[in-house]
Design a protein around this motif. Sequence first.
Motif, short mmCIF file in Angstrom:
data_model
loop_
_atom_site.label_atom_id
_atom_site.label_comp_id
_atom_site.label_asym_id
_atom_site.label_seq_id
_atom_site.Cartn_x
_atom_site.Cartn_y
_atom_site.Cartn_z
N SER A 201 14.00 23.30 -16.55
CA SER A 201 13.87 22.37 -17.67
C SER A 201 12.86 21.30 -17.26
CB SER A 201 15.21 21.74 -17.99
OG SER A 201 15.09 20.72 -18.96
N PRO A 202 11.91 20.97 -18.16
CA PRO A 202 11.72 21.48 -19.51
C PRO A 202 11.14 22.88 -19.54
CG PRO A 202 9.94 20.00 -18.94
CD PRO A 202 10.91 19.94 -17.80
N GLN A 280 9.71 18.65 -13.62
CA GLN A 280 10.56 18.07 -14.65
C GLN A 280 9.89 16.92 -15.41
OE1 GLN A 280 14.25 17.23 -12.43
NE2 GLN A 280 15.17 18.92 -13.56
N ARG A 281 8.62 16.68 -15.12
CA ARG A 281 7.85 15.63 -15.81
C ARG A 281 8.49 14.25 -15.65
NH1 ARG A 281 7.39 19.21 -21.33
NH2 ARG A 281 6.06 20.86 -20.50
N LEU A 322 9.23 15.85 -27.75
CA LEU A 322 10.08 16.32 -26.66
C LEU A 322 9.82 15.63 -25.33
CD1 LEU A 322 10.11 20.12 -27.50
CD2 LEU A 322 11.94 18.46 -27.83
N ASP A 323 8.83 14.77 -25.26
CA ASP A 323 8.62 14.02 -24.03
C ASP A 323 9.65 12.91 -23.87
OD1 ASP A 323 6.27 15.25 -22.78
OD2 ASP A 323 5.29 14.68 -24.65
N ASN A 326 13.95 15.02 -24.77
CA ASN A 326 13.78 16.27 -24.03
C ASN A 326 15.05 17.11 -23.95
OD1 ASN A 326 14.94 14.29 -22.25
ND2 ASN A 326 14.52 15.68 -20.53
N ARG A 327 16.20 16.55 -24.34
CA ARG A 327 17.46 17.32 -24.34
C ARG A 327 18.14 17.22 -25.70
NH1 ARG A 327 17.72 20.69 -20.28
NH2 ARG A 327 19.99 20.73 -20.46
N ASN A 429 15.58 11.93 -20.91
CA ASN A 429 14.55 10.90 -21.02
C ASN A 429 14.73 9.96 -22.20
OD1 ASN A 429 13.20 11.88 -18.75
ND2 ASN A 429 12.02 13.34 -19.97
#
Length: 481
Positions: A201-202, A280-281, A322-323, A326-327, A429
Amino acid sequence: MSLRERVRDWSQPLYFLGQNPVSLTGAVITTSTALTTVAFWFYEIFLPGPPHPYIGILVFLTLPAIFVLGLLLIPLGIWLRRRSLSGSGRLPVIFPPVDLRLPVVRRTLEWVALATGLNLLIIGTASYRGVEYLDSTNFCGTTCHVMLPENTAYHLSPHAQVACVDCHIGPGLPWMVRAKVNGLRQVYMVATHSYPRPIPSPVKDLRPASQTCEQCHWPGRFVGDKLLVRTSYTDDEKNTPQTDVVMLKVGGSNSQGSSGIHGHHLADAARIRYISTDPQRQTIPAVYYTDDQGKTTEFISSDAKPTKEQLDRGEHRVMDCLDCHNRPAHVAEMPETAVDKQISIGRISATLPYIKKQAVELLKVDYPTRDVAQQRITDALTNFYRTNYPEIDRAQRSLVQHSGAEVAAIYLRNVFPEMRVTWGTHPNNLGHMDSLGCFRCHDGSHTSADGQTITNDCAACHQILASGENKPKILTDLGMK
């Protein structure tokens, strides 16, 4: 040439060559599989819900595949017999006549024509039902045991009534084909036990949010401010409640302009690019913003101090919903916030001394399996009150047991040792309470060459009306308890 002559020309060789073991076996397989498949379809109508995933695989995938195999055996047998007779010089120049005046011959041809029509109908229906089943939440979430963590979180999320394919595939044939091809790779990994633990993920190469999320969520909608009331509990004996009241400046964007969190990020999303240096950014050393005049400003983190090589190797991404969210359909909890929530809604009793402290401590223990965790958590809480508060154990034993079961349930929906999923494995996030979230960029260290800095001013996103207060006055003033 008359219709009768045409029927004779194609029926005579098929009738003669079709009398071989391979074709007859195919006919038997096709007929029996068709009857079984149709019977299951009728039975499914009366089932009280989606079928078991393995039954679904049998009915919607395996049986139709066997049905098609039987159909293919029929022409294969004809071709093999023709080749055998031709090779031995026994292939007739003129095939034995098919006398349509004989009732048995007519009935045979009529059954063949009827069976052909039914087969086409069954193939079409089976293909549709097969694709429908492959796109179902039941198939996505329960067929592969490796998806248990994601499926559990999905059913507890705000998107629990949204089909998996609506977000992971979206509309249109190209993305559906791409997803099915990728699915074959995943089937291979499951079959060979080479799948990653945990599921990454992501999701890499996920379709842009503008083509999925925005099918339901309108980015131009102006939300305005949103009052957020969150109660947490201290680790003392009384589980003292403390409440935060925050006015979130959600804002929005429309033809009149933009403001607030959504306003700035949605309006400028296509103008914002960033580079992350971890899968995972979570580490974002560089952000790029392009203004109305087309000028791009580079913001580099003075804390990360990335090298050119790190920036080149990192993931270059255009910002979208989604940044931050994200969940959205796979919410991962943390022990403290999960226990606070269950106490707030009354599923864990705040009247039990030290229940917050004990629950969090038990949730953070490293258990070998989920079954062991469930048993040890409930036993440990029972033993704690039996040893330290025997009067509560005697008078409120059922309350203790119920609270223990709820604490164990928190563990069971968040921790999956066999898939190496534990607390914080998948950062959330949205905000910055349980993970970095906003502070990945809004940390005050991302600065441009001309001295501009991405703000980390709290007031830019929210106004804190009460922090850690017991019965905040602002809620009384608003007529809220």
